[in-house]
Design an enzyme around this catalytic site. Sequence first.
Site, mmCIF file in Angstrom:
data_model
loop_
_atom_site.group_PDB
_atom_site.id
_atom_site.type_symbol
_atom_site.label_atom_id
_atom_site.label_comp_id
_atom_site.label_asym_id
_atom_site.label_seq_id
_atom_site.Cartn_x
_atom_site.Cartn_y
_atom_site.Cartn_z
ATOM 1 N N ASP A 10 0.873 -1.179 0.000
ATOM 2 C CA ASP A 10 0.000 0.000 0.000
ATOM 3 C C ASP A 10 0.908 1.227 0.000
ATOM 4 O OD1 ASP A 10 -2.326 1.650 0.292
ATOM 5 O OD2 ASP A 10 -1.938 1.805 2.433
ATOM 6 N N SER A 11 0.315 2.382 -0.278
ATOM 7 C CA SER A 11 1.079 3.619 -0.206
ATOM 8 C C SER A 11 1.504 3.916 1.237
ATOM 9 C CB SER A 11 0.220 4.776 -0.723
ATOM 10 O OG SER A 11 -0.980 4.819 0.024
ATOM 11 N N TYR A 42 -0.585 8.658 -2.179
ATOM 12 C CA TYR A 42 -0.449 8.574 -3.636
ATOM 13 C C TYR A 42 -1.644 9.255 -4.330
ATOM 14 C CZ TYR A 42 3.013 4.660 -3.394
ATOM 15 O OH TYR A 42 4.106 3.856 -3.182
ATOM 16 N N GLY A 43 -2.758 9.288 -3.623
ATOM 17 C CA GLY A 43 -4.045 9.624 -4.249
ATOM 18 C C GLY A 43 -4.174 11.004 -4.838
ATOM 19 N N CYS A 73 -4.290 -1.211 -2.026
ATOM 20 C CA CYS A 73 -4.329 0.252 -2.133
ATOM 21 C C CYS A 73 -5.323 0.586 -3.230
ATOM 22 C CB CYS A 73 -2.934 0.755 -2.496
ATOM 23 S SG CYS A 73 -2.874 2.519 -2.858
ATOM 24 N N THR A 75 -5.884 3.373 -4.669
ATOM 25 C CA THR A 75 -5.321 4.269 -5.667
ATOM 26 C C THR A 75 -4.534 3.486 -6.716
ATOM 27 O OG1 THR A 75 -5.190 5.946 -3.948
ATOM 28 C CG2 THR A 75 -3.904 6.337 -5.937
ATOM 29 N N GLU A 152 -3.745 8.365 8.875
ATOM 30 C CA GLU A 152 -2.302 8.136 9.098
ATOM 31 C C GLU A 152 -1.839 8.848 10.373
ATOM 32 O OE1 GLU A 152 0.509 6.678 7.070
ATOM 33 O OE2 GLU A 152 -0.993 5.542 5.952
ATOM 34 N N CYS A 186 -10.878 2.919 -0.402
ATOM 35 C CA CYS A 186 -9.513 3.226 0.018
ATOM 36 C C CYS A 186 -9.285 2.391 1.266
ATOM 37 C CB CYS A 186 -9.403 4.716 0.323
ATOM 38 S SG CYS A 186 -7.873 5.170 1.163
ATOM 39 N N THR A 187 -8.164 1.703 1.310
ATOM 40 C CA THR A 187 -7.954 0.762 2.417
ATOM 41 C C THR A 187 -7.696 1.459 3.757
ATOM 42 O OG1 THR A 187 -5.680 0.557 1.610
ATOM 43 C CG2 THR A 187 -7.221 -1.208 1.030
ATOM 44 N N HIS A 188 -7.589 2.769 3.742
ATOM 45 C CA HIS A 188 -7.491 3.486 5.018
ATOM 46 C C HIS A 188 -8.872 3.649 5.671
ATOM 47 C CE1 HIS A 188 -3.482 4.601 3.650
ATOM 48 N NE2 HIS A 188 -3.245 5.163 4.825
#
Length: 269
Positions: A10-11, A42-43, A73, A75, A152, A186-188
């Site tokens: 992932d980013s 990255y997005g 990810c 993105t 994050e 988005c995996t976040h």
Amino acid sequence: MDNRAIGVFDSGLGGLTAVKELHNILPNEDIIYLGDTGRVPYGSRSRETIIKYAKQDIDFLLGKDIKMVVAACGTVSSTLPKEISGKLPIPYVDIVQPAAQEACAMSAGGKIGVVGTNATLKSNAFGKAMRSIRSDIHVYGNPCPLLVHLVENGMIEPDNQITTLAVQMYLQPLIKEKIDTLILGCTHYPLLYDIFNRLLDYKVTLIDSGECVARYVRRYLMQNDLLADRTTPGTTEYNVTDETDTFDRTASIFLQEKVTGTVNRIELA
Ligand code: DGL
């Protein structure tokens, strides 16, 4: 049977939501994770830059002893062209198809929302994937560029006022459209599951893309006879491109368990 590790990237740390699920459903598999924490997000970058970074991430994982690459990810999943992902020497899986299939299966009324980064929404990858599965659906997207930063930085408590306000703002247009299903593209975002759920009055089915891709990986490994045949728990190696000091604490929030594997700081070529 194949005892090599599953490579996941992932980013940043969002892909750990997929690792968490892999730990649950495939506890005997080894996992090698790469989080490009030095260059997240990255997005909001150009397509060219996202492809360049994704290639470097994949090359790093291909240098390890792995049997599969998982782009955890949104993105990268929606930006990396098939001409690249389809030519890898080992299977490549991303979050678009698994999440699209789940959303199409779960949506009763066919009004499906998608949230993700700017790049993900611009690509329309989830919309295209869903329309090829179900022709009767209506897709409503909204990019949520602030959310990756909030996650994050650990601002994920269900009652966090700043994050709640941001999610509320991003959900507004989707609520107006009366969506019945929402892809967290988005995996976040699964870290904000409770906030999304509450603001949607618990009436909208939330699709956790990290979970979907993990289940897809299990199916793929089973169908292709690629599962590990060990009976002891697998190990997880974590690689990040920025400082490792705070990794354990933040990663344990994503994983919802203590970080037990090795953590390395690496440079990407
Ligand atoms: N986890 C990434 C995604 O799913 C984070 C986005 C970003 O790096 O901007 O898109």
